[in-house]
Design an enzyme around this catalytic site. Structure first.
Site, mmCIF file in Angstrom:
data_model
loop_
_atom_site.group_PDB
_atom_site.id
_atom_site.type_symbol
_atom_site.label_atom_id
_atom_site.label_comp_id
_atom_site.label_asym_id
_atom_site.label_seq_id
_atom_site.Cartn_x
_atom_site.Cartn_y
_atom_site.Cartn_z
ATOM 1 C CG ASP A 192 -30.690 1.237 -42.221
ATOM 2 O OD1 ASP A 192 -30.489 0.802 -41.078
ATOM 3 O OD2 ASP A 192 -31.558 0.780 -42.989
ATOM 4 C CG HIS A 365 -33.544 -2.290 -42.197
ATOM 5 N ND1 HIS A 365 -33.575 -0.953 -41.887
ATOM 6 C CD2 HIS A 365 -34.608 -2.856 -41.564
ATOM 7 C CE1 HIS A 365 -34.602 -0.712 -41.087
ATOM 8 N NE2 HIS A 365 -35.248 -1.849 -40.879
#
Length: 559
Positions: A192, A365
């Protein structure tokens, strides 16, 4: 020796629409199946999903879909995928439940029932690979990463993740499992990249919860909270803070009610008090300082729904004097203009605005230190940054290089690029069909660049229509020309322009009627050319010009 290919069909050089294909010899594994909400220039488009063409060409090789978490960017395209493929879907308990919620609303695939619940201990054996999972921390419970063990080493896909040492048990990362994965041979890591550029580290969710609670305790008026419906972590924090500050919660949308009800049924959300949630009928029974309104919007962002509240056009709740609008989501960069416009509208309606991102960084994130830690734990030979725009993928690539991965072993693919491991070496080896499939109403993929271009032109300079009825037999105009316009100029103040345009159309039509070789296509094109030149000279605008030519000898309109 196995032949391995890694092909992003979405989720690279863009925000959302995650879908990654891993091929091991003759088997194809699909990792995530997400959608993307359209940017401003995609006028009228509801959602964007990956192009499944390559998978359709190889449908007999697709083994299944493996989901990492329950957000739309990972599961939202599943109903459209299942219209074309009858393959099993694997995911954790909450992820599968949310996937079913999406799929069952689509009548074409509501009958689908080939779901398989997995957890961090699950291993699924296929002919050429063994699929496993590891727990990760995100803004929704039951998030996992995926490992594909092959004869050449493991392919690891993190899904959306971050590290938070104070995460509650439902959100904790299994660091021991990740470390164990790294002790075996990891061929490639797909990680990610959404927050790879961040210069600020995430605040722990424990501290975020304290911030939410402090805001609730120190506010004496009604609070309207704006959050994403699928951000279950934030919704839990809002519910806890409401309970501790003596407030009741009202949910404004059916979507958030469905998600919360589902999460409570699976014990992924804890309801502090059975009387915490109230209906619209009961909300008037409580003073404003005892009410929290949770607004999640109808799509990926709740911000535009706040605009309707500020204008007094919301069906249930509107902003009034003294209200605090508390934005606890982090809107995407593309929404910055909209957010500022919304803030202005809220203040004009008498409310105030507070954003959780004003004082802290609260993202789901991983930031740079977390990203480097993941790479150090996994120890991959090759690295492929995914999930994010190009600049974020490039920033993540630099982070990987900082922790020892040579640039020659780092690949930044675009949609459809094939990263292939063959004969002991990984390299870019070509491309497959990939791109965006637009969903507009019930239409899937029937909107292309030409239609979008026309919509953009119409939105910018409007439309200019010229209607004429002719008789080729008599060689003359029977009625018209009559020009009409929408979104171009105000007709009553531009009578000279309209009259001149009529004369231009008349002259072009008469010249063509006098021509021995009359052609409909040439007539329409000459009208477009003549009007386009004249209108641009007069206005510096380029409206869409639509000639409508009818003939008295035929009942069919020619246009």
């Amino acid at each position: 020796m196995s032949n391995i290919k890694i092909i992003p069909l979405g989720g690279v050089r863009e925000n959302g629409k995650n879908m990654y294909v891993v091929e091991v010899d003759e088997e194809i594994f699909v990792l995530d199946c997400g959608l993307m909400y359209p940017e401003t220039e995609l006028l009228g488009i509801d959602i964007v999903i990956p192009d499944f063409s390559y998978l359709e060409e190889n449908r007999d090789r697709v083994t299944g879909v493996f989901l990492t978490h329950g957000h739309e960017d990972a599961i939202g395209a599943l109903p459209y995928f299942l219209q074309k493929f009858d393959v099993p879907v694997f995911g954790t308990e909450l992820t599968i439940a949310l996937a079913k919620l999406f799929v069952e609303k689509d009548s074409q695939v509501s009958h689908f029932d080939d779901y398989h619940i997995v957890d961090e201990d699950t291993e699924i054996e296929f002919e050429h690979a063994v699929l496993g999972f590891f727990r990760t921390t995100h803004t929704i419970p039951d998030s996992v990463g995926v490992t594909l063990k092959t004869a050449e080493g493991s392919i690891v896909y993190t899904g959306d993740f971050k590290f938070d040492q104070s995460a509650t048990p439902a959100y904790q990362t299994d660091l021991a499992k990740i470390s164990d994965i790294g002790k075996s041979k990891v061929l490639a890591l797909l990680s990610d990249s959404s927050d790879a550029e961040s210069s600020i580290e995430n605040m722990s969710d424990y501290k975020v919860a304290e911030q939410v609670e402090d805001t609730f305790r120190n506010t004496k008026e009604r609070i309207i909270v704006a959050s994403v419906a699928s951000n279950i972590l934030r919704i839990q924090q809002v519910m806890d803070a409401a309970y501790k500050s003596g407030r009741k919660i009202f949910f404004t949308g059916k979507k958030v009610e469905e998600i919360v009800e589902l999460a409570m049924k699976l014990k992924k959300i804890h309801l502090p008090n059975e009387d915490l949630i109230v209906s619209i009928e009961d909300i008037e029974k409580y003073p404003d300082n005892e009410i929290v309104v949770l607004e999640t919007g109808t799509t990926g962002e709740p911000i535009k729904t706040l605009q309707r509240m500020a204008m007094g056009k919301h069906l249930q709740i509107n902003i009034k004097e003294g209200d605090l609008v508390y934005i606890v989501t982090s809107p995407s960069v593309s929404m910055e203009v909209t957010v500022n416009k919304t803030k202005n509208m809220i203040y004009r309606a008498g409310g105030e605005v507070k954003q959780i991102s004003d004082n802290i960084k609260a993202s789901g994130h991983a930031t740079p230190n977390d990203l480097k830690l993941m790479i150090n734990l996994i120890k991959p030979t090759y690295f492929i940054p995914v999930t994010g725009e190009y600049r974020r993928l490039a920033a993540h690539a630099k982070l990987a290089h900082e922790v020892g991965i040579p640039f020659k072993n780092i690949f930044i693919p675009g949609k459809g690029d094939v990263v292939e491991y063959k004969a002991g070496r990984m390299s870019m080896s070509g491309q497959v069909t990939a791109g965006n499939t637009m969903v507009d109403g019930i239409g899937i993929g029937d909107i292309g660049n030409i239609v979008l271009r026309d919509r953009k032109l119409l939105s910018e300079d409007g439309i200019f229509v010229a209607v004429v009825t002719i008789s080729r037999k008599k060689g003359k105009i029977m009625s018209g020309p009559e020009v009409m316009t929408r979104g171009f100029v105000y007709v009553k103040e531009n009578t000279d322009l309209i009259e001149s345009s009529n004369e231009i159309v008349r002259k072009v039509v008469e010249d063509n009627l006098n021509h021995k070789e009359f052609e409909w296509s040439r007539l329409k094109q000459e009208i477009r050319d003549a009007l386009s030149k004249y209108l641009f000279e007069q206005t510096r605008r380029r409206p869409v010009i639509l000639p409508i030519i009818m003939e008295t000898s035929s009942r069919n309109r020619r246009n």
